[in-house]
Design an enzyme around this catalytic site. Structure first.
Site, mmCIF file in Angstrom:
data_model
loop_
_atom_site.group_PDB
_atom_site.id
_atom_site.type_symbol
_atom_site.label_atom_id
_atom_site.label_comp_id
_atom_site.label_asym_id
_atom_site.label_seq_id
_atom_site.Cartn_x
_atom_site.Cartn_y
_atom_site.Cartn_z
ATOM 1 N N LYS A 89 10.562 -9.180 8.736
ATOM 2 C CA LYS A 89 9.731 -8.721 9.843
ATOM 3 C C LYS A 89 10.300 -9.324 11.124
ATOM 4 O O LYS A 89 10.332 -10.543 11.285
ATOM 5 C CB LYS A 89 8.278 -9.162 9.645
ATOM 6 N N GLY B 279 -4.079 -12.905 16.332
ATOM 7 C CA GLY B 279 -5.124 -13.887 16.107
ATOM 8 C C GLY B 279 -6.386 -13.694 16.915
ATOM 9 O O GLY B 279 -7.299 -14.512 16.834
ATOM 10 N N ALA C 96 -1.564 -7.531 13.313
ATOM 11 C CA ALA C 96 -2.082 -8.391 14.388
ATOM 12 C C ALA C 96 -3.406 -7.903 14.948
ATOM 13 O O ALA C 96 -3.585 -6.725 15.230
ATOM 14 C CB ALA C 96 -1.078 -8.536 15.533
ATOM 15 N N GLY C 97 -4.349 -8.853 15.097
ATOM 16 C CA GLY C 97 -5.613 -8.592 15.761
ATOM 17 C C GLY C 97 -6.744 -8.110 14.873
ATOM 18 O O GLY C 97 -7.872 -7.962 15.330
ATOM 19 N N ASN D 49 -3.639 -12.070 8.622
ATOM 20 C CA ASN D 49 -3.602 -13.472 8.205
ATOM 21 C C ASN D 49 -4.855 -14.205 8.662
ATOM 22 O O ASN D 49 -5.696 -14.614 7.857
ATOM 23 C CB ASN D 49 -2.347 -14.146 8.754
ATOM 24 N N THR D 50 -5.025 -14.356 9.984
ATOM 25 C CA THR D 50 -6.113 -15.167 10.515
ATOM 26 C C THR D 50 -7.478 -14.662 10.085
ATOM 27 O O THR D 50 -8.400 -15.461 9.872
ATOM 28 C CB THR D 50 -6.037 -15.213 12.052
#
Length: 254
Positions: free
Chosen positions: A96, A157, A183-184, A205-206
């Protein structure tokens, strides 16, 4: 079946491995998510130092495809070096590309991302570039030969979910390679929405590692991705401004 380059996956949920409270919670969350792809920042792992803690020790390496990312790179040349470092460790020849161009927003640098993608493709890597929701940039990355496009839903995040569904839908509609929303993502609702728009997968992830119960959230994200995909394939009813009776009116005596 999700096909990216020469790789094939049943699960459409890609899971990041950072920010978990400990390796045991991380392993349990990974297990219940039923993901087949784990991503990690090469610069944050001691992959060549056996004395250092390593989440890879906790999991069955045969069950997963690893997607190292080039987080921390500011230039294409840095990203290529990081990708080659991961490749030399024998982890995976898929990468990535992540090159941040703005430290405040953590938005990717489009110029360096294009350059790194081209360089890594020439080196024979399976390349998945992380990008903004720029429709033209996504097309140019695909034209270069990127194996998948990874547009962000919102800043990394932030948990804001999909802030520009129109542009994201344009990218998905025009792409001839898989689109992985990255993301997000903040909640299962966001993941399901991404899949309902027609995305081929979601990377997060987050949203899991930062949840009060990461294991339950990992399971919720798995189900959200699955239900969103099914909803997309089933085809939703059109939106209407007025009501439509759900029961047939024929044959009703007045």
């Amino acid at each position: 079946m999700l096909k990216i380059g020469n790789f094939e996956f049943q699960s459409r949920l890609f899971l990041g491995t950072g920010k978990f409270a400990n390796f045991d919670i991380q392993k349990e969350a990974v297990d219940v998510s039923e993901t087949e792809v784990l991503t990690f920042a090469v610069r944050r792992m001691n992959i060549f130092e056996p004395t250092q803690p390593n989440f890879l020790e906790k999991i069955d390496l045969q069950k997963y495809t690893f997607l190292p990312n080039t987080a921390g790179a500011k230039t294409a040349e840095e990203a290529v070096r990081i990708a080659k470092l991961a490749d030399s460790s024998g982890i995976c020849h898929m990468v990535k590309v992540e090159i941040i161009g703005c430290d405040r927003t953590l938005l990717p640098d489009p110029v360096e991302t294009l350059k790194a993608t081209e360089l890594l493709l020439n080196e024979g890597f399976t390349v998945l570039p992380y990008t903004s929701d720029d429709v033209v940039l996504a097309r140019k990355l695909e034209e270069l030969g990127a194996h998948a496009i990874m547009p962000g839903a919102s800043p990394i995040g932030s948990g804001q979910g999909i802030i520009n569904p129109l542009h994201l839908s344009f990218i998905i509609e025009q792409a001839n390679v898989p689109v992985i929303v990255d993301a997000g993502i903040g909640s299962p609702k966001d993941a399901a929405y991404a899949m309902e728009l027609g995305a081929d997968g979601v990377l997060l992830n987050t949203a899991v590692s930062g949840a009060k119960d990461p294991v339950k959230m990992a399971q919720a994200m798995k189900l959200a991705v699955e239900s969103g995909r099914l909803g997309y394939e089933a085809g939703r009813i059109p939106l209407k401004r007025t009501a439509t009776a759900s029961s047939p009116l024929e044959g009703i005596s007045i």
